[in-house]
Design a protein around this motif. Structure first.
Motif, PDB file in Angstrom:
ATOM      1  N   ASN A 120      -1.859   6.675  -2.607  1.00 44.49           N
ATOM      2  CA  ASN A 120      -1.313   5.438  -2.100  1.00 44.49           C
ATOM      3  C   ASN A 120      -1.682   5.293  -0.365  1.00 44.49           C
ATOM      4  O   ASN A 120      -1.639   6.063   0.053  1.00 44.49           O
ATOM      5  CB  ASN A 120       0.238   5.320  -2.327  1.00 44.49           C
ATOM      6  N   GLY A 121      -2.018   3.982  -0.207  1.00 43.48           N
ATOM      7  CA  GLY A 121      -2.266   3.808   1.270  1.00 43.48           C
ATOM      8  C   GLY A 121      -3.114   2.647   1.564  1.00 43.48           C
ATOM      9  O   GLY A 121      -3.500   1.950   0.542  1.00 43.48           O
ATOM     10  N   PHE A 122      -3.262   2.401   2.942  1.00 45.08           N
ATOM     11  CA  PHE A 122      -4.320   1.073   3.060  1.00 45.08           C
ATOM     12  C   PHE A 122      -5.510   1.615   3.629  1.00 45.08           C
ATOM     13  O   PHE A 122      -5.474   2.203   4.733  1.00 45.08           O
ATOM     14  CB  PHE A 122      -3.454   0.208   4.037  1.00 45.08           C
ATOM     15  N   TYR A 123      -6.566   1.456   2.940  1.00 44.44           N
ATOM     16  CA  TYR A 123      -7.753   1.677   3.519  1.00 44.44           C
ATOM     17  C   TYR A 123      -8.740   0.625   3.918  1.00 44.44           C
ATOM     18  O   TYR A 123      -8.612  -0.638   3.423  1.00 44.44           O
ATOM     19  CB  TYR A 123      -8.635   2.417   2.376  1.00 44.44           C
ATOM     20  N   ASN A 124      -9.904   0.826   4.750  1.00 41.61           N
ATOM     21  CA  ASN A 124     -10.600  -0.239   5.156  1.00 41.61           C
ATOM     22  C   ASN A 124     -12.159   0.394   5.049  1.00 41.61           C
ATOM     23  O   ASN A 124     -12.305   1.612   4.632  1.00 41.61           O
ATOM     24  CB  ASN A 124     -10.574  -0.703   6.402  1.00 41.61           C
ATOM     25  N   MET A 125     -13.133  -0.314   5.628  1.00 41.70           N
ATOM     26  CA  MET A 125     -14.713   0.077   5.403  1.00 41.70           C
ATOM     27  C   MET A 125     -14.633   1.512   6.385  1.00 41.70           C
ATOM     28  O   MET A 125     -15.682   2.273   6.158  1.00 41.70           O
ATOM     29  CB  MET A 125     -15.594  -0.879   5.953  1.00 41.70           C
TER      30      MET A 125
ATOM     31  N   SER B  62       0.903  -1.164   0.043  1.00 40.23           N
ATOM     32  CA  SER B  62       0.074  -0.040   0.235  1.00 40.23           C
ATOM     33  C   SER B  62       0.876   1.280  -0.052  1.00 40.23           C
ATOM     34  O   SER B  62       0.438   2.181  -0.138  1.00 40.23           O
ATOM     35  CB  SER B  62      -0.896   0.019   1.056  1.00 40.23           C
ATOM     36  N   LYS B  63       2.001   1.114   0.170  1.00 37.76           N
ATOM     37  CA  LYS B  63       3.080   2.146   0.076  1.00 37.76           C
ATOM     38  C   LYS B  63       3.178   2.561  -1.423  1.00 37.76           C
ATOM     39  O   LYS B  63       3.708   3.855  -1.658  1.00 37.76           O
ATOM     40  CB  LYS B  63       4.367   2.086   0.571  1.00 37.76           C
ATOM     41  N   GLN B  64       2.806   1.620  -2.392  1.00 38.05           N
ATOM     42  CA  GLN B  64       3.073   2.056  -3.640  1.00 38.05           C
ATOM     43  C   GLN B  64       1.900   1.979  -4.338  1.00 38.05           C
ATOM     44  O   GLN B  64       1.722   2.801  -5.554  1.00 38.05           O
ATOM     45  CB  GLN B  64       3.726   0.755  -4.172  1.00 38.05           C
ATOM     46  N   ILE B  65       0.669   1.600  -4.072  1.00 40.75           N
ATOM     47  CA  ILE B  65      -0.736   1.618  -4.486  1.00 40.75           C
ATOM     48  C   ILE B  65      -1.807   1.727  -3.469  1.00 40.75           C
ATOM     49  O   ILE B  65      -1.385   1.339  -2.567  1.00 40.75           O
ATOM     50  CB  ILE B  65      -0.922   0.464  -5.546  1.00 40.75           C
ATOM     51  N   PRO B  66      -3.002   2.290  -3.870  1.00 43.12           N
ATOM     52  CA  PRO B  66      -3.913   2.230  -2.844  1.00 43.12           C
ATOM     53  C   PRO B  66      -4.779   0.726  -3.003  1.00 43.12           C
ATOM     54  O   PRO B  66      -5.038   0.298  -3.755  1.00 43.12           O
ATOM     55  CB  PRO B  66      -4.957   3.231  -3.519  1.00 43.12           C
ATOM     56  N   ILE B  67      -4.857   0.266  -1.547  1.00 45.01           N
ATOM     57  CA  ILE B  67      -5.342  -1.139  -1.410  1.00 45.01           C
ATOM     58  C   ILE B  67      -6.481  -0.701  -0.330  1.00 45.01           C
ATOM     59  O   ILE B  67      -6.244  -0.163   0.631  1.00 45.01           O
ATOM     60  CB  ILE B  67      -4.215  -1.918  -0.901  1.00 45.01           C
TER      61      ILE B  67
END
Length: 249
Positions: free
Chosen positions: A239-244, A101-106
Motif C-alpha cells: 500500500n502506498g502512493f507511487y509515481n513515475m 493509498s493507505k489501503q491499496i497501492p496507487i
C-alpha cells in the motif's frame, strides 16, 4: 497479469487494448466505459465499475476525471491496485487518492511518457541553477482535448515550483493583465489544434540568453506503454502512493 481497463472504448483505451494484446504476460479481463457497446471487445465491458464481476491484479484508469470516485471506490472495495493515467484531476481528487493509498497501492502521474518525466526532472534541476530567469511553459494538444492546461503542464510546473519551495505563482495566459511580469510567476499557456498528440516546452528566459527544454510525442503509444509498465510495477507493491519517479529509480 490480469487487468481491468477503465475507459477501454476511449482513444487511449483503444491504444491500450491494441498494445496489451501484443504482450505475452498481461491480459485485459474486463473493461469499464460509459459507452460500453461502442466497440466489440474480446472481454466484457461494463458501463459502471460496480457492475464488474471479474477479479484483476490491477486496474488501469484512462477514462475521464469525473469517473475517478467510482473507480476509486471499486478499487477500495475489491482491494485492487490502481494506476491512474487520467488527467484533469483536481486537488480534491489527489487528496482522495492519497488517502486511499493507505489501503491499496496507487500509481498516479500527469503523464505516462518516460521522456516527459525526464524533461520534468531536467526542468527542476535547471530551475535550481536559473533562479533569476523567467519561466514559461507552453503545451500543445489536439483540438479534442477537454482539459487545459494539461496534466503534464501541471506536473512540470509543480516540479519546478518545488525548487522554489512552492513560492511561485501560476499564471494562465496573460489576456486582460495590464501589468508587467513578476519574478514569482510561472506562465502556463495552452494551445489546441489539429491532431497534435502532445508537445511541452519549458522556457527559461534570462538576460540576453534563453534555454528551452522540449518534448514532443509522436504517437499515443508512448502513454499506453508507460501505463503498462506502471501496472507491472504496481502489482508487487505494498500500500502506498507511487509515481513515475518511483518506477524510474
Amino acid at each position: 497479469m490480469k487487468v481491468i481497463l477503465s475507459g477501454c472504448n476511449g482513444k487511449m483505451g483503444r491504444v491500450l487494448v491494441k498494445l496489451i494484446t501484443q504482450e505475452k504476460d498481461i491480459e485485459i479481463i474486463a473493461g469499464i466505459d460509459i459507452n460500453a457497446n461502442k466497440f466489440k471487445n474480446p472481454f466484457p465491458v461494463y458501463k459502471n465499475a460496480c457492475e464488474c464481476k471479474e477479479k484483476a491484479d490491477v486496474i488501469i484508469d484512462f477514462s475521464h476525471h469525473s469517473a475517478l470516485l467510482e473507480i476509486l471506490k471499486y478499487s477500495l472495495d475489491t482491494k485492487t491496485p490502481l494506476v491512474v493515467a487520467t488527467t484533469g484531476l483536481s486537488g480534491e481528487d489527489l487528496k482522495n487518492l492519497t488517502e486511499a493509498s493507505k489501503q491499496i497501492p496507487i500509481f498516479q502521474t500527469g503523464n505516462m511518457s518516460l521522456g516527459v518525466n525526464v524533461l520534468t526532472d531536467l526542468a527542476k534541476k535547471a530551475a535550481t541553477s536559473l533562479k533569476d530567469f523567467d519561466i514559461e511553459i507552453i503545451e500543445k494538444h489536439h483540438n479534442e482535448k477537454v482539459d487545459a492546461p494539461s496534466g503534464t503542464a501541471y506536473l512540470i510546473a509543480n516540479s519546478i515550483n518545488e525548487a522554489f519551495q512552492n513560492e511561485k505563482e501560476f499564471i494562465y495566459g496573460r489576456y486582460g493583465r495590464s501589468e508587467k511580469r513578476k519574478n514569482k510567476e510561472i506562465g502556463i499557456h495552452a494551445i489546441r489544434g489539429g491532431s497534435i498528440v502532445g508537445e511541452h516546452t519549458v522556457i527559461f528566459a534570462g538576460p540576453d540568453e534563453i534555454i528551452e527544454i522540449k518534448h514532443t510525442a509522436l504517437s499515443k503509444d508512448i502513454f499506453a506503454l508507460g501505463a503498462i509498465k506502471a501496472a507491472k510495477f504496481l502489482k508487487s507493491k505494498q500500500n502506498g502512493f507511487y509515481n513515475m519517479n518511483d518506477m524510474l529509480k
